[in-house]
Design a protein around this motif. Structure first.
Motif, PDB file in Angstrom:
ATOM      1  N   LEU A  15       0.478  -1.021  -0.164  1.00  0.00           N
ATOM      2  CA  LEU A  15       0.023   0.008  -0.306  1.00  0.00           C
ATOM      3  C   LEU A  15       0.589   1.635  -0.406  1.00  0.00           C
ATOM      4  O   LEU A  15       0.025   2.486  -0.211  1.00  0.00           O
ATOM      5  CB  LEU A  15      -1.089   0.445   1.225  1.00  0.00           C
ATOM      6  CG  LEU A  15      -2.079  -1.357   1.281  1.00  0.00           C
ATOM      7  CD1 LEU A  15      -3.153  -0.895   2.538  1.00  0.00           C
ATOM      8  CD2 LEU A  15      -3.464  -1.489   0.248  1.00  0.00           C
ATOM      9  N   HIS A  17       1.895   3.468  -2.418  1.00  0.00           N
ATOM     10  CA  HIS A  17       2.207   4.251  -3.495  1.00  0.00           C
ATOM     11  C   HIS A  17       0.790   4.638  -3.308  1.00  0.00           C
ATOM     12  O   HIS A  17       0.354   6.211  -3.721  1.00  0.00           O
ATOM     13  CB  HIS A  17       2.272   3.160  -4.634  1.00  0.00           C
ATOM     14  CG  HIS A  17       1.048   2.574  -4.607  1.00  0.00           C
ATOM     15  ND1 HIS A  17      -0.041   1.043  -3.905  1.00  0.00           N
ATOM     16  CD2 HIS A  17      -0.133   2.671  -5.705  1.00  0.00           C
ATOM     17  CE1 HIS A  17      -1.189   0.844  -3.913  1.00  0.00           C
ATOM     18  NE2 HIS A  17      -0.858   1.653  -5.376  1.00  0.00           N
ATOM     19  N   MET A  18      -0.050   4.055  -2.512  1.00  0.00           N
ATOM     20  CA  MET A  18      -1.885   4.713  -2.284  1.00  0.00           C
ATOM     21  C   MET A  18      -1.744   6.126  -1.992  1.00  0.00           C
ATOM     22  O   MET A  18      -0.922   6.316  -0.400  1.00  0.00           O
ATOM     23  CB  MET A  18      -1.684   3.984  -1.925  1.00  0.00           C
ATOM     24  CG  MET A  18      -2.689   2.688  -2.631  1.00  0.00           C
ATOM     25  SD  MET A  18      -3.903   1.532  -1.534  1.00  0.00           S
ATOM     26  CE  MET A  18      -5.239   3.011  -2.531  1.00  0.00           C
ATOM     27  N   LEU A  22      -6.859   8.279  -1.069  1.00  0.00           N
ATOM     28  CA  LEU A  22      -7.024   6.066  -1.801  1.00  0.00           C
ATOM     29  C   LEU A  22      -7.461   6.092  -0.909  1.00  0.00           C
ATOM     30  O   LEU A  22      -8.302   4.408  -1.102  1.00  0.00           O
ATOM     31  CB  LEU A  22      -6.476   6.194  -2.516  1.00  0.00           C
ATOM     32  CG  LEU A  22      -6.477   7.084  -4.566  1.00  0.00           C
ATOM     33  CD1 LEU A  22      -5.224   6.143  -4.827  1.00  0.00           C
ATOM     34  CD2 LEU A  22      -7.404   6.307  -5.383  1.00  0.00           C
ATOM     35  N   ARG A  23      -6.717   5.739  -0.895  1.00  0.00           N
ATOM     36  CA  ARG A  23      -7.351   4.528   1.036  1.00  0.00           C
ATOM     37  C   ARG A  23      -8.450   4.696   1.675  1.00  0.00           C
ATOM     38  O   ARG A  23      -9.140   3.427   2.344  1.00  0.00           O
ATOM     39  CB  ARG A  23      -6.342   4.811   2.291  1.00  0.00           C
ATOM     40  CG  ARG A  23      -4.699   4.554   1.238  1.00  0.00           C
ATOM     41  CD  ARG A  23      -3.498   4.399   2.423  1.00  0.00           C
ATOM     42  NE  ARG A  23      -2.105   4.249   2.252  1.00  0.00           N
ATOM     43  CZ  ARG A  23      -1.039   4.940   3.196  1.00  0.00           C
ATOM     44  NH1 ARG A  23      -1.326   4.884   4.409  1.00  0.00           N
ATOM     45  NH2 ARG A  23       0.241   4.683   2.560  1.00  0.00           N
ATOM     46  N   LEU A  26     -10.608   3.540  -0.783  1.00  0.00           N
ATOM     47  CA  LEU A  26     -10.752   1.730  -0.463  1.00  0.00           C
ATOM     48  C   LEU A  26     -10.943   1.660   0.419  1.00  0.00           C
ATOM     49  O   LEU A  26     -11.724   0.382   1.125  1.00  0.00           O
ATOM     50  CB  LEU A  26      -9.496   1.465  -1.128  1.00  0.00           C
ATOM     51  CG  LEU A  26      -9.120  -0.158  -0.939  1.00  0.00           C
ATOM     52  CD1 LEU A  26      -9.725  -0.580  -2.330  1.00  0.00           C
ATOM     53  CD2 LEU A  26      -7.907  -0.444  -1.312  1.00  0.00           C
ATOM     54  N   ARG A 266       0.808  -1.269 -10.125  1.00  0.00           N
ATOM     55  CA  ARG A 266       0.622  -2.086  -8.639  1.00  0.00           C
ATOM     56  C   ARG A 266      -0.511  -2.464  -8.108  1.00  0.00           C
ATOM     57  O   ARG A 266      -0.729  -3.105  -7.624  1.00  0.00           O
ATOM     58  CB  ARG A 266       1.148  -0.970  -7.385  1.00  0.00           C
ATOM     59  CG  ARG A 266       1.155  -0.484  -5.775  1.00  0.00           C
ATOM     60  CD  ARG A 266       1.643  -1.753  -5.431  1.00  0.00           C
ATOM     61  NE  ARG A 266       3.413  -1.574  -5.427  1.00  0.00           N
ATOM     62  CZ  ARG A 266       3.943  -3.037  -4.699  1.00  0.00           C
ATOM     63  NH1 ARG A 266       2.970  -3.815  -4.135  1.00  0.00           N
ATOM     64  NH2 ARG A 266       5.147  -2.599  -4.563  1.00  0.00           N
ATOM     65  N   SER A 267      -1.909  -1.340  -8.747  1.00  0.00           N
ATOM     66  CA  SER A 267      -3.453  -1.333  -8.814  1.00  0.00           C
ATOM     67  C   SER A 267      -3.199  -3.231  -8.979  1.00  0.00           C
ATOM     68  O   SER A 267      -4.045  -4.306  -8.559  1.00  0.00           O
ATOM     69  CB  SER A 267      -3.951  -0.595  -8.904  1.00  0.00           C
ATOM     70  OG  SER A 267      -3.585  -0.521 -10.550  1.00  0.00           O
ATOM     71  N   ASN A 270      -2.033  -5.851  -6.511  1.00  0.00           N
ATOM     72  CA  ASN A 270      -3.037  -5.806  -5.362  1.00  0.00           C
ATOM     73  C   ASN A 270      -4.606  -6.470  -5.937  1.00  0.00           C
ATOM     74  O   ASN A 270      -4.834  -6.905  -4.792  1.00  0.00           O
ATOM     75  CB  ASN A 270      -3.301  -4.840  -4.916  1.00  0.00           C
ATOM     76  CG  ASN A 270      -2.392  -4.070  -3.745  1.00  0.00           C
ATOM     77  OD1 ASN A 270      -1.138  -5.021  -4.099  1.00  0.00           O
ATOM     78  ND2 ASN A 270      -2.258  -2.411  -4.102  1.00  0.00           N
ATOM     79  N   PHE A 271      -4.859  -6.541  -6.601  1.00  0.00           N
ATOM     80  CA  PHE A 271      -6.338  -7.156  -7.151  1.00  0.00           C
ATOM     81  C   PHE A 271      -5.789  -8.280  -7.019  1.00  0.00           C
ATOM     82  O   PHE A 271      -6.820  -9.329  -6.875  1.00  0.00           O
ATOM     83  CB  PHE A 271      -6.979  -6.038  -7.992  1.00  0.00           C
ATOM     84  CG  PHE A 271      -8.045  -6.495  -8.709  1.00  0.00           C
ATOM     85  CD1 PHE A 271      -9.227  -7.343  -8.545  1.00  0.00           C
ATOM     86  CD2 PHE A 271      -7.547  -7.917 -10.403  1.00  0.00           C
ATOM     87  CE1 PHE A 271     -10.049  -8.004  -8.688  1.00  0.00           C
ATOM     88  CE2 PHE A 271      -8.793  -9.040 -10.358  1.00  0.00           C
ATOM     89  CZ  PHE A 271      -9.681  -8.944  -9.857  1.00  0.00           C
TER      90      PHE A 271
END
Length: 310
Positions: A15, A17-18, A22-23, A26, A266-267, A270-271
């Motif tokens: 996490l 980079h977020m 955005l956190r 999410l 990165r997204s 993570n998904f």
């Protein structure tokens, strides 16, 4: 050989980079998703437990599947939600091994339970007159224990071997701990760990082959009669959808663990990492709840507060 260090905690960098905005977004989405997972699984579990008419092997195996979904997500979502609102993303050494054990045993149990359910459907359709003499209470208990205990034993071996590794780093490039990340941090070659992991993967791949072979036979049997076709569509299609669901999730996770690179967004990484803990636990009970009319009617009955649902 690199210098080994006795680490007491690990840094999860998934996490990093977020942005804070955005956190927060999410966090809300994740919280709603976890609440939905708890709701749909608990509704089916409670309905099956309370309704004596649903105390049949197929529904009890489904109850086991829903329980497994709750079991797998309990070590991920609370920690992940905390990390989304925290500046420091660390996990203790024990907590990391616990995540590895629970998440891997959850995935293995998912395949084992679906295999048991495939066997149940095969007996129900191919030998309907002998079904109750074959699927006795003793055999049902044995199959349920097999689907729960065997994955626990397999993953206990994995975790024990991982706990003996000498580590030369504490950065895990993921949002939760998984065994492949620990192997990458090892100071020494991990040949024995890789062999054990391959054997376990092969063992559960055989489960997939068993399901495939049983359904080839079921399709042949279903096409012979109109009643067999109806039973197949009513009870086997939900099982096949759940099997595709977990198989795709496991494939994504395996591809990410073995072949995921820093060049991937990165997204997306993570998904691919979390979908195995989100998609199957959320969709499995929904698929069965919608397709099995007997179960669906009982759920609606409890929500409407009626004594009977005709």
């Amino acid at each position: 050989m690199r210098n080994a260090t006795a680490f007491t905690f690990f840094h999860l960098t998934g996490l990093s980079h977020m942005t804070q905005r955005l956190r927060v977004l999410l966090f809300v989405i994740t919280w709603l998703c976890y609440a939905a997972i708890l709701l749909v699984n608990l509704v089916l579990i409670v309905t099956i437990i309370l309704e004596k008419k649903l105390h049949e092997p197929m529904y009890l195996f489904l109850c086991n599947l829903c329980f497994n979904g709750l079991y797998g997500t309990v070590v991920f979502f609370p920690k992940f939600l905390h990390d989304l609102l925290s500046k420091s993303h660390v996990i203790s050494y024990f907590g990391c091994l616990l995540q590895v054990f629970v998440i891997y045993s959850y995935a293995a149990s998912e395949m084992a339970i679906l295999t048991v359910m495939a066997y149940d459907r095969y007996v129900a359709i191919s030998r309907p007159l002998e079904y109750h003499s074959i699927m006795t209470k003793c055999r049902m208990v044995f199959l349920m224990l097999y689907s729960r205990v065997t994955p626990l034993l397999c993953q206990a071996i994995v975790v024990i071997m991982s706990s003996k590794l000498e580590l030369c780093g504490s950065l895990i490039d993921k949002v939760y701990c998984e065994n492949w990340s620990l192997l990458q941090l090892s100071c020494n070659p991990t040949t024995s760990n890789n062999i054990v992991g391959f054997v376990i993967i092969l063992f559960y791949f055989v489960h997939d082959l068993f399901i495939l072979c049983s359904y080839v036979q079921l399709v042949k049997l279903a096409l012979r009669s109109k009643e067999g076709k109806k039973k197949f569509l009513r009870t086997c299609v939900p099982h096949l959808l759940c099997l595709v669901n977990i198989s795709v999730a496991l494939l994504f996770d395996l591809m990410y663990a073995r072949y995921g690179t820093s060049s991937m967004p990165r997204s997306l990484r993570n998904f691919m990492a979390i979908q195995i803990l989100v998609v199957p636990p959320l969709l499995n009970p929904i698929i069965y709840g919608l397709k099995l009319s007997k179960l669906r009617n009982k759920v609606l009955q409890y929500f409407r507060g009626k004594k009977s649902f005709e």
